[in-house]
Write an enzyme that holds these catalytic residues in place. Structure first.
Site, PDB file in Angstrom:
ATOM      1  N   PHE A   1       0.753  -1.108  -0.267  1.00 11.99           N
ATOM      2  CA  PHE A   1      -0.054   0.007  -0.071  1.00 11.99           C
ATOM      3  C   PHE A   1       0.787   1.263   0.118  1.00 11.99           C
ATOM      4  O   PHE A   1       1.808   1.309   0.798  1.00 11.99           O
ATOM      5  CB  PHE A   1      -0.936  -0.064   1.177  1.00 11.99           C
TER       6      PHE A   1
ATOM      7  N   SER B   1       3.139  -7.015   2.153  1.00  9.86           N
ATOM      8  CA  SER B   1       1.911  -5.935   2.710  1.00  9.86           C
ATOM      9  C   SER B   1       0.680  -6.049   1.964  1.00  9.86           C
ATOM     10  O   SER B   1       0.133  -7.374   2.041  1.00  9.86           O
ATOM     11  CB  SER B   1       2.298  -4.577   2.762  1.00  9.86           C
ATOM     12  N   MET B   2      -0.054  -5.286   1.417  1.00  9.54           N
ATOM     13  CA  MET B   2      -1.319  -5.535   0.486  1.00  9.54           C
ATOM     14  C   MET B   2      -0.942  -6.334  -0.840  1.00  9.54           C
ATOM     15  O   MET B   2      -1.499  -7.019  -1.165  1.00  9.54           O
ATOM     16  CB  MET B   2      -1.991  -4.232   0.098  1.00  9.54           C
TER      17      MET B   2
ATOM     18  N   TRP C   1      -1.127  -8.253   4.302  1.00 10.77           N
ATOM     19  CA  TRP C   1      -2.536  -7.714   5.014  1.00 10.77           C
ATOM     20  C   TRP C   1      -3.683  -7.947   4.153  1.00 10.77           C
ATOM     21  O   TRP C   1      -3.423  -7.754   2.823  1.00 10.77           O
ATOM     22  CB  TRP C   1      -2.160  -6.042   4.999  1.00 10.77           C
TER      23      TRP C   1
ATOM     24  N   ASP D   1       5.489  -6.126  14.019  1.00 10.80           N
ATOM     25  CA  ASP D   1       4.447  -5.667  12.923  1.00 10.80           C
ATOM     26  C   ASP D   1       3.327  -5.082  13.551  1.00 10.80           C
ATOM     27  O   ASP D   1       2.537  -5.911  14.112  1.00 10.80           O
ATOM     28  CB  ASP D   1       3.939  -6.680  11.886  1.00 10.80           C
TER      29      ASP D   1
ATOM     30  N   HIS E   1       7.218  -4.338   9.832  1.00  8.75           N
ATOM     31  CA  HIS E   1       6.338  -4.447   8.789  1.00  8.75           C
ATOM     32  C   HIS E   1       7.062  -4.314   7.521  1.00  8.75           C
ATOM     33  O   HIS E   1       6.666  -4.884   6.404  1.00  8.75           O
ATOM     34  CB  HIS E   1       5.011  -3.701   8.848  1.00  8.75           C
TER      35      HIS E   1
END
Length: 314
Positions: free
Chosen positions: A115, A183-184, A208, A229, A261
Site C-alpha cells: 500500500f 503488505s497489501m 495484509w 509488525d 512491517h
C-alpha cells in the site's frame, strides 16, 4: 534432505579357468575390462547430467547454507524495464533474468509492492532471486492505493505479460510460476494463488488482507510475518492466514525476530534464504533445497518462530 547420486557396487569377475598361460592372460584382461566398465558406469551414474535427467528443472550447483545466504547466486543477471504505457492490467516494472541461456528455461516469479509503495520498495529481491536461477518481475501497481484483490489480479496480469508478450518469454517455462508480495501485495499474493491454483509457489511478505481465511488455496505457500509488525500484526493477519490454509497443503509460517512491517523493503538474508529455498523446492521441484526447510528451522536471532508440515510432498 540432500539428494545423492545413485550408486552401485561393481561385481568381481572370476577369470575363465584353464591350464594355458594364454587363457590365464585372457582371463586377466577380461577381468580388467569388466572392472574398467564398472568404474565408467559408476562415474556416468554420478555425473551431473545423469542427476539432472532425474529432474529436468534443476538449475545451478548443489546449494549450501552460504550459497542461499549470499547476496548473489551463481548466475549473472541482466535486466530490462517495462513501461506502464506498453502494458495493461498492471503498472509496468523491471524484469531480472539470468543472462545465459545455457541451462535452458527458468521458472518465473512476479512480486508486488504494498500500500502506497512503488516497485523500488521490493526491487532488492529482483537480482537476488534471479541470480539463483529465476526470471523475476518486480512491478508497480496501477495506483499506490490498490487493495489486495486488485493487486492479486495485477500479479496474474504481469505473469501473463511475462510469459506471453515480454522480450524474455522464450527464457521462461510457463508451467513453473510463482507470486510474491509485500503488505497489501502479500494479501494480493494469496488472492492470486486462490484464483490460479496452477501456480507453483506463493510467498506473502508481512501480508495484509481483510479476508482472514484461505481454505481455497492449492499453491504451496510460505507466509513471512514479523514479530514487531504493528500495521499487519501477525495475530490478525499472517497467523490466521497460515492456520486457515488447508492442512494437506505444503505450507510454512516464518515469523521474523526483531523485525517490523517494513523489514521486507530492505535486503534481508533471512527472507532471501527461505524464499530462495521455497521457490527452488516448489517451482523447480528441486529437492536439494528440502534440507533448508525440513526439519523445521529453529528459533534464532532472526527467527521468532517457524511452523510447517514436513516432509513436503509435491
Amino acid at each position: 534432505m540432500q539428494e545423492h547420486p545413485h550408486s552401485s557396487t561393481a561385481t568381481s569377475v572370476t577369470p575363465p579357468t584353464g591350464t594355458g598361460r594364454a587363457r590365464r592372460r585372457t582371463g586377466r584382461l577380461a577381468g580388467a575390462a569388466a572392472a574398467i566398465a564398472a568404474v565408467v558406469g559408476l562415474s556416468t551414474l554420478a555425473s551431473p547430467g545423469a542427476h539432472a535427467a532425474d529432474n529436468p528443472y534443476e538449475r545451478g550447483p548443489a546449494p549450501t547454507q552460504s550459497s542461499i545466504e549470499a547476496l548473489r547466486g551463481p548466475y549473472a543477471v541482466s535486466q530490462t524495464s517495462v513501461s506502464s504505457l506498453l502494458v495493461t492490467g498492471f503498472g509496468g516494472g523491471t524484469i531480472y533474468y539470468p543472462t545465459s541461456t545455457a541451462d535452458g528455461t527458468f521458472g518465473a516469479v512476479v512480486i508486488s509492492p504494498g500500500f502506497t509503495a512503488y516497485e523500488s520498495s521490493i526491487a532488492w529481491l529482483g537480482p537476488r532471486l534471479a541470480s539463483q536461477g529465476f526470471v523475476v518481475f518486480t512491478i508497480d501497481t496501477l495506483t499506490t492505493l490498490d487493495q489486495p484483490d486488485s493487486r492479486g489480479r495485477q500479479l496474474l496480469s504481469a505473469l501473463d505479460y511475462l510469459t506471453e508478450r515480454s522480450s524474455v518469454r522464450g527464457r521462461i517455462d510457463s508451467t513453473r510460476l510463482g507470486v510474491m508480495g509485500h503488505s497489501m501485495g502479500g494479501g494480493g499474493t494469496l488472492e492470486a494463488a486462490k484464483t490460479r491454483p496452477s501456480l507453483q509457489a506463493a510467498i506473502p511478505l508481512t501480508p495484509w488482507n481483510t479476508d482472514k481465511t484461505w481454505p481455497e488455496v492449492r499453491t504451496p505457500t510460505l507466509i513471512i510475518g514479523a514479530d514487531g509488525d504493528t500495521i499487519a500484526p501477525v495475530a490478525t493477519h499472517a497467523e490466521p492466514f497460515y492456520s486457515t490454509l488447508p492442512s494437506s497443503l505444503d505450507k510454512a509460517y516464518l515469523e521474523l525476530n526483531g523485525a517490523t512491517h517494513f523489514t521486507p523493503n530492505s535486503n534481508d538474508t533471512t527472507i532471501a534464504k527461505y524464499s530462495i529455498s521455497w521457490l527452488k523446492r516448489f517451482i523447480d521441484n528441486d529437492t536439494r533445497y528440502e534440507q533448508f526447510l525440513c526439519p523445521l528451522p529453529r528459533p534464532s536471532l532472526t527467527i521468532e518462530e517457524y511452523r510447517g508440515n514436513c516432509p513436503h510432498t509435491s
